[in-house]
Design an enzyme around this catalytic site. Structure first.
Site, PDB file in Angstrom:
ATOM      1  N   HIS A   6       5.665  -8.976   8.319  1.00  0.00           N
ATOM      2  CA  HIS A   6       4.432  -9.639   8.738  1.00  0.00           C
ATOM      3  C   HIS A   6       4.712 -11.106   9.021  1.00  0.00           C
ATOM      4  O   HIS A   6       5.572 -11.721   8.389  1.00  0.00           O
ATOM      5  CB  HIS A   6       3.350  -9.538   7.655  1.00  0.00           C
TER       6      HIS A   6
ATOM      7  N   PRO B 126      -1.023  -5.805   3.679  1.00  0.00           N
ATOM      8  CA  PRO B 126      -0.114  -5.157   2.731  1.00  0.00           C
ATOM      9  C   PRO B 126       1.239  -4.864   3.383  1.00  0.00           C
ATOM     10  O   PRO B 126       1.311  -4.568   4.570  1.00  0.00           O
ATOM     11  CB  PRO B 126      -0.842  -3.863   2.366  1.00  0.00           C
ATOM     12  N   GLY B 127       2.286  -4.991   2.612  1.00  0.00           N
ATOM     13  CA  GLY B 127       3.610  -4.640   3.088  1.00  0.00           C
ATOM     14  C   GLY B 127       4.648  -5.671   2.733  1.00  0.00           C
ATOM     15  O   GLY B 127       4.333  -6.800   2.375  1.00  0.00           O
TER      16      GLY B 127
ATOM     17  N   ASP C 119       8.651   1.492   3.549  1.00  0.00           N
ATOM     18  CA  ASP C 119       7.594   1.170   4.491  1.00  0.00           C
ATOM     19  C   ASP C 119       7.884  -0.254   4.928  1.00  0.00           C
ATOM     20  O   ASP C 119       7.151  -1.172   4.614  1.00  0.00           O
ATOM     21  CB  ASP C 119       6.218   1.292   3.843  1.00  0.00           C
TER      22      ASP C 119
ATOM     23  N   ASN D 131       0.852  -1.187   0.000  1.00  0.00           N
ATOM     24  CA  ASN D 131       0.000   0.000   0.000  1.00  0.00           C
ATOM     25  C   ASN D 131       0.886   1.233   0.000  1.00  0.00           C
ATOM     26  O   ASN D 131       1.629   1.430   0.960  1.00  0.00           O
ATOM     27  CB  ASN D 131      -0.905  -0.015   1.232  1.00  0.00           C
TER      28      ASN D 131
END
Length: 172
Positions: A50, A64-65, A46, A19
């Site tokens: 996770h 997201p990520g 960013d 994102n």
């Protein structure tokens, strides 16, 4: 967003869910040019680690990520230095000086001079490495760069003159 494009989304692999979302290759080129021209004045990651269960699921349900800290510099080398859009002085500007100024970190992004804090990354620009999520320092493994060969290797880091890592290993 400087390197990866939306063609990676064809497989619906959640490791590519970020994102803002990945865009077309023409957007990669426009972003690179904006960074080179100073329209975009710094690089940020960013860095979003996770747990496996947050990425190993249906694309729509995945968080997201992606990991970004250890691959940020090689991506800048690949997308900006190799094609001649930035020199190493420009890399220091967009990855250290401007970010520090923007967030008000007065002891970061400083010149290399006597009396200045030695906050440095020592880089071997002629050595490449292969990204292996399991070998990254993060506890997470969600890297879309798995098995990619990256240019430039950070061989050591210093914080206020103290060696904090050598060859990817954090110093005690």
């Amino acid at each position: 967003h400087l390197l990866l494009a939306d063609d990676r989304l064809a497989t619906y692999d959640p490791v590519n869910k970020v994102n803002p979302p990945l865009r077309e290759p023409s957007d990669n080129l426009a972003l690179r040019q904006a960074l080179a021209d100073g329209v975009v004045d710094c690089v940020a990651t960013d860095h979003a680690p996770h747990a496996a269960q947050e990425k190993c699921c249906e694309f729509a349900l995945a968080r997201p990520g992606m990991l970004g800290l250890e691959t940020a510099l090689p991506i800048i080398v690949e997308t900006m230095v190799k094609p001649g859009l930035l020199d190493w002085r420009g890399v220091a500007r967009v990855m250290s000086e401007r970010p520090a100024a923007i967030v008000g970190l007065t002891d970061q992004g400083r010149p290399i001079e006597v009396g200045e804090p030695a906050n440095l990354a020592i880089v071997d620009p002629d050595t490449s490495w292969v990204v292996r999520g399991a070998d990254l320092a993060s506890l997470s493994r969600n890297t879309p760069y798995e098995a990619m060969t990256m240019p430039a290797t950070v061989t050591a880091t210093l914080l206020r003159g103290v060696v904090t890592a050598v060859d990817g290993r954090v110093s005690a």
